[in-house]
Design a protein around this motif. Structure first.
Motif, short mmCIF file in Angstrom:
data_model
loop_
_atom_site.label_atom_id
_atom_site.label_comp_id
_atom_site.label_asym_id
_atom_site.label_seq_id
_atom_site.Cartn_x
_atom_site.Cartn_y
_atom_site.Cartn_z
N ASP A 184 21.81 47.70 24.10
CA ASP A 184 21.35 45.93 23.96
C ASP A 184 20.16 45.57 24.67
OD1 ASP A 184 21.75 43.63 22.74
OD2 ASP A 184 23.22 42.92 23.91
N LEU A 198 19.65 48.87 20.18
CA LEU A 198 20.73 48.84 19.51
C LEU A 198 20.71 48.11 18.06
CD1 LEU A 198 24.00 48.86 20.38
CD2 LEU A 198 23.92 46.40 20.54
N LYS A 239 21.43 45.83 15.61
CA LYS A 239 21.88 44.53 15.66
C LYS A 239 22.92 44.37 14.36
CE LYS A 239 20.04 43.24 19.52
NZ LYS A 239 20.60 42.83 20.71
#
Length: 381
Positions: A338, A343, A345
């Motif tokens: 993140d 990452l 999302k």
């Protein structure tokens, strides 16, 4: 039983195409699937490598794994945490490596038993994906190895030498078919007549990680603790006495047919049910947000040690971590990815919200395992 829900069941073997299609039932041939005898010197050094650097870097590890030409995995059903896609993607990236997937419906204890039974044979498992209780009881069988991003994994989620590493986690939930039972608002609700013969635990908590965590969650909700599952054991004994405990190991088929309308299981498995059954919902006691992470480990007697290490490198890459995330599981590198912007999302936003999660420590898991081993059979029969 299916590891899609229970990680325990019959023996089967599949090639990658069958894995991707989730259609396999052929008996395992323990004499096939391996090429350990042809792996040569690179494999010999791979067996003791504690990082890719020990072999000269990732390119050298990839070359050694391709030379071995095989990888044996076990207890990885296609619908569990998106393993079908993960296996397919690994095979596409490394077509030189033939994947043999044994016992996709097996439990964690079955993985260890298979490795012990097949030790020294080309068909033995190269890697493990285990519930924490089983993993911590069998660390002598694991080979220390640190993937490229090992240092980014929080210290509480790994053994310092890389002997074992947490991989993905989920929230323990109570799944239920809202068309067949009322929505539970407390564990006490599940004792009511409306749930007669309808509440299934995900396997045997002595053998299956999900069932183990299910008892832990109930214990916490009932005022107990992760290390002492006594209150959870007592609760399930009362559930049985009320006639509400259903001694059937749930599968997608039993859920869709209505045979198991209430199931204790991981959130990532519950998420997998909803596209097929729109009335399937999830609930978790608000005071018991239990999260547990499964464990990756390399068999120290792996017949394909380079391929085993390459598999781990892939799982802890952004591609592997996001693949677990797309399957509804929270990868161990979630926070780091993140921060780094790697990452997925969209997949992350689909995870169930968790407030103040309880994540049992290794010591708590060991203590709980010992109590369950002693008390569960007597309480449930």
């Amino acid at each position: 039983m299916s590891r899609t829900l229970t990680r325990a069941g019959t023996v089967a073997a599949v090639g990658l195409t069958a894995i991707a299609l989730a259609a396999c039932s052929a008996p395992k041939n323990d004499s096939s699937g391996g090429s350990a005898g042809a792996s040569g010197g690179s494999s010999a050094s791979a067996a003791t490598a504690t990082s890719a650097a020990d072999l000269g870097g990732m390119a050298a590890l990839e070359a050694a794994a391709k030379k071995e030409g095989a990888l044996n995995v076990i207890a990885l059903p296609p619908d569990w945490a998106n393993y079908g896609q993960i296996l397919k993607d690994f095979a596409a990236k490394y077509p030189e490596i033939k994947i043999t997937s044994s016992q996709p419906d097996a439990g964690s204890a079955d993985e260890i038993a298979a490795a012990q039974r097949l030790k020294g044979q080309s068909g033995a498992p190269d890697v493990f994906d285990l519930g924490p209780a089983v993993a911590l009881a069998n660390t002598s069988m694991f080979a220390p190895y640190k993937v490229a991003d090992f240092d980014k994994i929080p210290s509480d989620f790994k053994e310092p030498s890389g002997q074992w590493v947490n991989d993905y986690g989920g929230l323990m939930t109570v799944g239920y078919d809202s068309a067949k039972v009322p929505a539970p608002t407390s564990l006490a609700d599940l004792m009511k007549p409306e749930y007669k013969g309808k509440v299934a635990l995900n396997g045997d908590p002595i053998k299956a990680g999900a069932a183990f965590a299910g008892v832990q969650m109930v214990s916490i909700a009932e005022g107990g603790s992760p290390e002492d599952p006594t209150k959870g054991i007592e609760w399930f004994a009362k559930l049985k006495a009320a006639g509400n405990f259903l001694p059937v190991d749930p599968t997608p088929a039993t859920i869709q047919s209505g045979q198991t309308p209430v199931v204790f299981d991981w959130s990532y498995n519950q998420v997998g049910v909803t596209p097929k059954l729109s009335t399937w919902k999830m609930w978790t006691p608000p005071n018991a947000n239990l999260m547990t992470y499964y464990v990756q480990a390399i068999n120290k007697d792996a017949p394909h040690p380079a391929a085993a290490r390459l598999w781990e490198e892939y799982l802890y890459s952004a591609g592997g971590q996001n693949a677990w995330l797309k399957g509804g599981a929270k990868p161990v590198l979630f926070d780091e990815m993140d921060k780094a912007g790697t990452l997925d999302k969209t997949a992350a936003s689909a995870l169930p919200p968790v407030t103040t999660p309880v994540i049992p420590t290794s010591d708590q898991t060991d203590k709980a395992k010992a109590i369950l081993a002693k008390e569960w059979a007597n309480a449930i029969g």
